[in-house]
Motif scaffolding. Structure first.
Motif, PDB file in Angstrom:
ATOM      1  N   VAL A 156      -8.105  55.939  75.319  1.00  0.00           N
ATOM      2  CA  VAL A 156      -8.501  57.172  74.325  1.00  0.00           C
ATOM      3  C   VAL A 156      -8.135  56.305  72.525  1.00  0.00           C
ATOM      4  O   VAL A 156      -6.765  56.559  72.604  1.00  0.00           O
ATOM      5  CB  VAL A 156      -8.186  58.234  74.567  1.00  0.00           C
ATOM      6  CG1 VAL A 156      -8.467  59.371  74.130  1.00  0.00           C
ATOM      7  CG2 VAL A 156      -8.956  58.356  76.375  1.00  0.00           C
ATOM      8  N   ILE A 157      -8.745  56.166  72.009  1.00  0.00           N
ATOM      9  CA  ILE A 157      -8.426  55.992  70.913  1.00  0.00           C
ATOM     10  C   ILE A 157      -9.410  56.594  69.673  1.00  0.00           C
ATOM     11  O   ILE A 157      -9.962  57.093  70.127  1.00  0.00           O
ATOM     12  CB  ILE A 157      -9.185  54.660  70.095  1.00  0.00           C
ATOM     13  CG1 ILE A 157     -10.352  54.027  70.894  1.00  0.00           C
ATOM     14  CG2 ILE A 157      -7.628  53.360  70.883  1.00  0.00           C
ATOM     15  CD1 ILE A 157     -11.248  52.687  70.385  1.00  0.00           C
ATOM     16  N   PRO A 158      -8.520  56.306  68.660  1.00  0.00           N
ATOM     17  CA  PRO A 158      -9.612  57.472  67.585  1.00  0.00           C
ATOM     18  C   PRO A 158     -11.010  57.247  67.196  1.00  0.00           C
ATOM     19  O   PRO A 158     -11.046  55.943  67.060  1.00  0.00           O
ATOM     20  CB  PRO A 158      -8.289  57.467  66.446  1.00  0.00           C
ATOM     21  CG  PRO A 158      -6.872  57.224  66.777  1.00  0.00           C
ATOM     22  CD  PRO A 158      -7.151  56.120  67.804  1.00  0.00           C
ATOM     23  N   LEU A 159     -11.615  57.935  66.798  1.00  0.00           N
ATOM     24  CA  LEU A 159     -12.581  57.430  66.600  1.00  0.00           C
ATOM     25  C   LEU A 159     -13.224  56.600  64.970  1.00  0.00           C
ATOM     26  O   LEU A 159     -14.325  55.757  64.807  1.00  0.00           O
ATOM     27  CB  LEU A 159     -14.059  59.007  66.060  1.00  0.00           C
ATOM     28  CG  LEU A 159     -15.603  58.674  66.224  1.00  0.00           C
ATOM     29  CD1 LEU A 159     -15.993  57.707  67.032  1.00  0.00           C
ATOM     30  CD2 LEU A 159     -15.926  59.500  65.349  1.00  0.00           C
ATOM     31  N   ASP A 160     -12.336  56.724  64.483  1.00  0.00           N
ATOM     32  CA  ASP A 160     -12.391  56.134  63.301  1.00  0.00           C
ATOM     33  C   ASP A 160     -12.182  54.289  63.301  1.00  0.00           C
ATOM     34  O   ASP A 160     -12.495  53.223  63.060  1.00  0.00           O
ATOM     35  CB  ASP A 160     -12.256  56.365  61.554  1.00  0.00           C
ATOM     36  CG  ASP A 160     -10.434  56.714  61.668  1.00  0.00           C
ATOM     37  OD1 ASP A 160     -10.368  56.563  63.370  1.00  0.00           O
ATOM     38  OD2 ASP A 160      -9.172  57.135  61.460  1.00  0.00           O
ATOM     39  N   GLU A 161     -11.010  54.082  64.480  1.00  0.00           N
ATOM     40  CA  GLU A 161     -10.532  53.093  64.822  1.00  0.00           C
ATOM     41  C   GLU A 161     -11.170  52.389  65.904  1.00  0.00           C
ATOM     42  O   GLU A 161     -11.823  50.860  65.179  1.00  0.00           O
ATOM     43  CB  GLU A 161      -8.821  53.750  64.898  1.00  0.00           C
ATOM     44  CG  GLU A 161      -8.570  52.086  66.025  1.00  0.00           C
ATOM     45  CD  GLU A 161      -7.336  52.272  66.798  1.00  0.00           C
ATOM     46  OE1 GLU A 161      -6.770  51.400  67.265  1.00  0.00           O
ATOM     47  OE2 GLU A 161      -6.662  53.516  66.309  1.00  0.00           O
ATOM     48  N   ALA A 162     -12.050  53.562  66.001  1.00  0.00           N
ATOM     49  CA  ALA A 162     -13.305  53.106  67.598  1.00  0.00           C
ATOM     50  C   ALA A 162     -14.495  52.067  66.848  1.00  0.00           C
ATOM     51  O   ALA A 162     -15.349  51.142  66.853  1.00  0.00           O
ATOM     52  CB  ALA A 162     -13.933  53.686  67.812  1.00  0.00           C
ATOM     53  N   VAL A 163     -14.714  53.082  65.542  1.00  0.00           N
ATOM     54  CA  VAL A 163     -15.626  52.334  65.180  1.00  0.00           C
ATOM     55  C   VAL A 163     -15.673  50.872  64.161  1.00  0.00           C
ATOM     56  O   VAL A 163     -16.281  49.937  63.819  1.00  0.00           O
ATOM     57  CB  VAL A 163     -15.759  53.160  64.127  1.00  0.00           C
ATOM     58  CG1 VAL A 163     -17.410  53.045  62.644  1.00  0.00           C
ATOM     59  CG2 VAL A 163     -16.776  54.595  64.670  1.00  0.00           C
ATOM     60  N   SER A 164     -14.585  50.933  63.666  1.00  0.00           N
ATOM     61  CA  SER A 164     -13.320  50.032  62.899  1.00  0.00           C
ATOM     62  C   SER A 164     -13.499  48.670  63.840  1.00  0.00           C
ATOM     63  O   SER A 164     -14.318  47.445  63.343  1.00  0.00           O
ATOM     64  CB  SER A 164     -12.500  50.048  62.185  1.00  0.00           C
ATOM     65  OG  SER A 164     -12.042  48.865  61.609  1.00  0.00           O
ATOM     66  N   LEU A 165     -13.357  48.972  64.975  1.00  0.00           N
ATOM     67  CA  LEU A 165     -13.092  47.484  66.001  1.00  0.00           C
ATOM     68  C   LEU A 165     -13.947  47.614  66.851  1.00  0.00           C
ATOM     69  O   LEU A 165     -14.603  46.266  66.813  1.00  0.00           O
ATOM     70  CB  LEU A 165     -12.176  48.125  67.042  1.00  0.00           C
ATOM     71  CG  LEU A 165     -10.961  48.589  66.503  1.00  0.00           C
ATOM     72  CD1 LEU A 165      -9.912  48.830  67.831  1.00  0.00           C
ATOM     73  CD2 LEU A 165      -9.452  47.411  66.160  1.00  0.00           C
ATOM     74  N   LEU A 166     -14.921  48.328  66.113  1.00  0.00           N
ATOM     75  CA  LEU A 166     -16.646  47.925  67.263  1.00  0.00           C
ATOM     76  C   LEU A 166     -17.239  46.929  66.117  1.00  0.00           C
ATOM     77  O   LEU A 166     -18.159  46.200  66.989  1.00  0.00           O
ATOM     78  CB  LEU A 166     -17.583  48.980  66.961  1.00  0.00           C
ATOM     79  CG  LEU A 166     -18.589  49.406  68.754  1.00  0.00           C
ATOM     80  CD1 LEU A 166     -18.533  48.632  69.543  1.00  0.00           C
ATOM     81  CD2 LEU A 166     -19.520  50.727  67.414  1.00  0.00           C
TER      82      LEU A 166
END
Length: 321
Positions: A57-67
């Motif tokens: 589970v990771i923060p959404l903003d971090e997930a978007v950047s990593l994606l």
């Protein structure tokens, strides 16, 4: 361990990463006999325990950047809440902190500090009505027995379905009339206070915009939609003293509740990503302004996990805007 291994196979990360996003609305203090599927504290704690076993589970903003960078970790998952209910701060936050999990809370800002969403006016009017029947024939909405929780749920769902897509002004007029006919006391504490939004942020959570008044964007003008989206963003940024880069479409069904042009508006307003309520997972090729979300409501870990795995096989395509 088997479910965790399968999740890793379906979502190995990096260029083959798949981002799953859970969507919640409320976490109740006690089970609700009218809406037994709505999680209470115990149930939410149980769900997070399952999620912790199987996903990262990771923060959404971090997930978007990593994606976008093809760097998403294996078994990546984010948690989101919509609307801005007070129990998000009172009940959900302590459970999230207990499990060490971040979440993003999308807030419809016009309902902060004593407001109430139109659908909750209907729900509370029916919930607290002391009559054996609720007669709404004069509004063209039917006549309902409401003696039992099941009857109340059926009445609520039928009424909401009939008026959900009406013009906001007409819908509000009917909602007020329903409340008057029911004669029920209506809560002014369902939604968060501004201080509770700050508490969530100070507690390590993220805050996202969800319009001012939660309209169906596809049913209002582009100018009104832009004002709703910008107004919510500005309100939250003024409240928190920081940028609010994430947005959730009200109701969130693509091509029904919002249209491709609203994704363009979100981008033009400076949001970095936006989420829908379409099921599935996002890959590095996904449209960051139409990210999918899904939550199983199964009562056992095996069924919950299997439905999550099935959802992981639904790839949301890149959608031209």
């Amino acid at each position: 361990m088997i479910l965790k291994s399968l999740a890793g196979v379906l979502s190995p990360g990096a260029t083959h990463g798949r981002l799953a996003t859970l969507i919640f609305h409320r976490v109740l203090s006690q089970p609700d006999p009218i809406f037994p599927g709505e999680p209470d504290i115990r149930r939410f704690d149980e769900i997070l325990g399952w999620v912790k076993r199987w996903f990262d589970v990771i923060p959404l903003d971090e997930a978007v950047s990593l994606l976008a960078q093809n760097r998403l970790p294996a078994r990546a998952l984010t948690i989101t809440f919509d609307d801005g209910y007070a129990d998000n701060a009172e009940n959900a936050l302590p459970v999230l902190q207990k499990h060490g999990m971040p979440a993003t809370f999308f807030v419809a800002t016009s309902f902060l500090d004593g407001g109430r969403m139109w659908n909750d006016t209907v729900i509370e009017a029916v919930r607290h009505c002391r009559r054996p029947r609720l007669a709404l024939g004069e509004l063209g909405l039917g006549d309902y027995p409401i003696l039992t929780p099941d009857q109340k749920r059926e009445a609520i769902e039928t009424i909401l379905r009939q008026i959900k897509y009406e013009a906001p002004a007409e819908r509000l007029e009917k909602v007020q009339a329903i409340a008057g006919i029911a004669g029920s006391p209506l809560s002014t504490t369902l939604m968060m206070r501004s201080e509770q939004v700050k508490t969530l942020r100070q507690g390590g959570m993220q805050i996202g915009a969800h319009t001012l008044t939660h309209p169906i964007l596809a049913r209002i003008s582009d100018e009104e939609a832009r004002d709703e989206m910008q107004g919510s963003k500005t309100c939250l940024e003024n409240l928190l003293g920081e940028e609010v880069p994430l947005f959730a479409y009200p109701n969130g069904k693509p091509d029904q509740d919002y249209l491709a042009r609203h994704a363009r508006i979100a981008q033009e307003l400076g949001f970095k990503a936006a989420v829908s309520t379409a099921p599935g997972v996002a890959t590095p090729q996904a449209d960051l302004f139409q990210l999918p979300r899904f939550t199983p409501w199964d009562q056992t870990p095996a069924r919950f996990g299997l439905r999550m795995l099935m959802n992981s096989r639904m790839i949301r395509p890149q959608i031209a805007r």
